[in-house]
Design a protein around this motif. Structure first.
Motif, PDB file in Angstrom:
ATOM      1  N   UNK A   1       0.867  -1.185   0.000  1.00  0.00           N
ATOM      2  CA  UNK A   1       0.000   0.000   0.000  1.00  0.00           C
ATOM      3  C   UNK A   1       0.903   1.233   0.000  1.00  0.00           C
ATOM      4  N   UNK A   2       1.524   1.537  -1.149  1.00  0.00           N
ATOM      5  CA  UNK A   2       2.561   2.574  -1.193  1.00  0.00           C
ATOM      6  C   UNK A   2       2.082   3.988  -0.878  1.00  0.00           C
ATOM      7  N   UNK A   3       0.803   4.286  -1.083  1.00  0.00           N
ATOM      8  CA  UNK A   3       0.332   5.648  -0.812  1.00  0.00           C
ATOM      9  C   UNK A   3      -0.325   5.789   0.560  1.00  0.00           C
ATOM     10  N   UNK A   4      -0.346   4.710   1.342  1.00  0.00           N
ATOM     11  CA  UNK A   4      -0.982   4.754   2.663  1.00  0.00           C
ATOM     12  C   UNK A   4      -0.170   5.605   3.641  1.00  0.00           C
ATOM     13  N   UNK A   5      -0.889   6.318   4.493  1.00  0.00           N
ATOM     14  CA  UNK A   5      -0.238   7.043   5.590  1.00  0.00           C
ATOM     15  C   UNK A   5       0.013   6.095   6.755  1.00  0.00           C
ATOM     16  N   UNK A   6      -0.949   5.160   6.967  1.00  0.00           N
ATOM     17  CA  UNK A   6      -0.750   4.099   7.948  1.00  0.00           C
ATOM     18  C   UNK A   6      -1.690   2.947   7.604  1.00  0.00           C
ATOM     19  N   UNK A   7      -1.329   1.766   8.092  1.00  0.00           N
ATOM     20  CA  UNK A   7      -2.123   0.558   7.858  1.00  0.00           C
ATOM     21  C   UNK A   7      -2.200  -0.201   9.178  1.00  0.00           C
ATOM     22  N   UNK A   8      -3.379  -0.728   9.475  1.00  0.00           N
ATOM     23  CA  UNK A   8      -3.525  -1.587  10.645  1.00  0.00           C
ATOM     24  C   UNK A   8      -4.101  -2.926  10.198  1.00  0.00           C
ATOM     25  N   UNK A   9      -3.945  -3.904  11.056  1.00  0.00           N
ATOM     26  CA  UNK A   9      -4.496  -5.233  10.844  1.00  0.00           C
ATOM     27  C   UNK A   9      -5.664  -5.396  11.804  1.00  0.00           C
ATOM     28  N   UNK A  10      -6.821  -5.758  11.267  1.00  0.00           N
ATOM     29  CA  UNK A  10      -8.005  -5.954  12.102  1.00  0.00           C
ATOM     30  C   UNK A  10      -8.529  -7.361  11.869  1.00  0.00           C
ATOM     31  N   UNK A  11      -8.903  -8.034  12.945  1.00  0.00           N
ATOM     32  CA  UNK A  11      -9.425  -9.386  12.803  1.00  0.00           C
ATOM     33  C   UNK A  11     -10.073  -9.864  14.082  1.00  0.00           C
ATOM     34  N   UNK A  12     -10.543 -11.107  14.029  1.00  0.00           N
ATOM     35  CA  UNK A  12     -11.183 -11.640  15.225  1.00  0.00           C
ATOM     36  C   UNK A  12     -10.185 -11.918  16.345  1.00  0.00           C
ATOM     37  N   UNK A  13      -8.904 -11.825  16.068  1.00  0.00           N
ATOM     38  CA  UNK A  13      -7.862 -11.999  17.090  1.00  0.00           C
ATOM     39  C   UNK A  13      -7.580 -10.711  17.857  1.00  0.00           C
ATOM     40  N   UNK A  14      -8.119  -9.574  17.422  1.00  0.00           N
ATOM     41  CA  UNK A  14      -7.900  -8.316  18.143  1.00  0.00           C
ATOM     42  C   UNK A  14      -9.176  -7.470  18.233  1.00  0.00           C
ATOM     43  N   UNK A  15     -10.318  -8.152  18.328  1.00  0.00           N
ATOM     44  CA  UNK A  15     -11.629  -7.482  18.435  1.00  0.00           C
ATOM     45  C   UNK A  15     -11.856  -6.522  17.273  1.00  0.00           C
ATOM     46  N   UNK A  16     -11.371  -6.933  16.087  1.00  0.00           N
ATOM     47  CA  UNK A  16     -11.540  -6.143  14.870  1.00  0.00           C
ATOM     48  C   UNK A  16     -11.050  -4.703  15.058  1.00  0.00           C
ATOM     49  N   UNK A  17      -9.834  -4.601  15.580  1.00  0.00           N
ATOM     50  CA  UNK A  17      -9.242  -3.275  15.748  1.00  0.00           C
ATOM     51  C   UNK A  17      -9.973  -2.419  16.764  1.00  0.00           C
ATOM     52  N   UNK A  18     -10.689  -3.072  17.673  1.00  0.00           N
ATOM     53  CA  UNK A  18     -11.427  -2.364  18.716  1.00  0.00           C
ATOM     54  C   UNK A  18     -12.894  -2.179  18.406  1.00  0.00           C
ATOM     55  N   UNK A  19     -13.309  -2.393  17.148  1.00  0.00           N
ATOM     56  CA  UNK A  19     -14.698  -2.124  16.781  1.00  0.00           C
ATOM     57  C   UNK A  19     -15.683  -3.095  17.424  1.00  0.00           C
ATOM     58  N   UNK A  20     -15.239  -4.291  17.778  1.00  0.00           N
ATOM     59  CA  UNK A  20     -16.142  -5.241  18.438  1.00  0.00           C
ATOM     60  C   UNK A  20     -16.537  -4.743  19.823  1.00  0.00           C
ATOM     61  N   UNK A  21     -15.708  -3.861  20.393  1.00  0.00           N
ATOM     62  CA  UNK A  21     -15.975  -3.326  21.724  1.00  0.00           C
ATOM     63  C   UNK A  21     -16.315  -1.838  21.701  1.00  0.00           C
ATOM     64  N   UNK A  22     -16.513  -1.284  20.535  1.00  0.00           N
ATOM     65  CA  UNK A  22     -16.811   0.149  20.447  1.00  0.00           C
ATOM     66  C   UNK A  22     -16.291   0.742  19.155  1.00  0.00           C
ATOM     67  N   UNK A  23     -15.294   1.611  19.258  1.00  0.00           N
ATOM     68  CA  UNK A  23     -14.799   2.388  18.129  1.00  0.00           C
ATOM     69  C   UNK A  23     -13.455   1.832  17.639  1.00  0.00           C
ATOM     70  N   UNK A  24     -13.221   1.925  16.343  1.00  0.00           N
ATOM     71  CA  UNK A  24     -11.937   1.536  15.750  1.00  0.00           C
ATOM     72  C   UNK A  24     -10.799   2.293  16.416  1.00  0.00           C
ATOM     73  N   UNK A  25      -9.722   1.585  16.731  1.00  0.00           N
ATOM     74  CA  UNK A  25      -8.560   2.189  17.367  1.00  0.00           C
ATOM     75  C   UNK A  25      -7.357   2.036  16.433  1.00  0.00           C
ATOM     76  N   UNK A  26      -6.870   3.127  15.846  1.00  0.00           N
ATOM     77  CA  UNK A  26      -5.773   3.041  14.891  1.00  0.00           C
ATOM     78  C   UNK A  26      -4.434   2.641  15.507  1.00  0.00           C
ATOM     79  N   UNK A  27      -4.393   2.474  16.811  1.00  0.00           N
ATOM     80  CA  UNK A  27      -3.157   2.049  17.465  1.00  0.00           C
ATOM     81  C   UNK A  27      -3.104   0.552  17.726  1.00  0.00           C
ATOM     82  N   UNK A  28      -4.204  -0.153  17.469  1.00  0.00           N
ATOM     83  CA  UNK A  28      -4.208  -1.604  17.648  1.00  0.00           C
ATOM     84  C   UNK A  28      -3.632  -2.252  16.398  1.00  0.00           C
TER      85      UNK A  28
END
Length: 132
Positions: free
Chosen positions: A41-68
């Motif tokens: 993803x060469x033009x990305x400013x940042x990329x995160x990995x979201x999945x069932x192993x991390x509560x979908x980046x926090x969204x399963x418990x509320x709001x997406x967290x770009x630090x997960x």
């Protein structure tokens, strides 16, 4: 022509611990495996990995967290070359089947383009990882 050439990025895979930085290696417990995830993803400013192993980046418990599970393109923590557009993270996971997506700049949730295995989960389609 040169602009259309993309580096080959492999699907998530188990890697030998000799390729894992010490700060990640110490997190392993029992029969967990080191799994490397990469996305181009060469033009990305940042990329995160979201999945069932991390509560979908926090969204399963509320709001997406770009630090997960923030991925790296800085030549550190498993990333090979700084600034090459290949974002990398090494996760420590138990054997099992996991669903995941990449999140580009906190907005675009995308399937893994290097992994053809997918599953429909309600209204969502996710990439699948099998850790043996």
């Amino acid at each position: 022509l040169w602009n259309s050439i993309r580096p080959r990025v492999l699907p998530p895979r188990i890697i030998d611990e000799k390729f894992v930085p010490e700060e990640i290696r110490i997190l392993k417990m029992g029969n967990q495996k080191f799994v490397i995830f990469e996305i181009y993803a060469p033009s990305a400013r940042y990329v995160t990995l979201a999945g069932d192993f991390n509560a979908w980046g926090g969204t399963a418990n509320g709001v997406y967290n770009p630090n997960i599970d923030r991925m790296n393109d800085d030549g550190e923590k498993g990333d090979r070359v700084k600034g090459d557009g290949i974002w990398t993270i090494i996760k420590v996971l138990f054997p099992g089947v996991y669903q995941y997506k990449y999140v580009i700049d906190g907005v675009n949730w995308i399937l893994d383009p290097s992994n053809p295995e997918r599953i429909q989960n309600g209204p969502y389609v996710n990439s699948i990882l099998r850790v043996k």
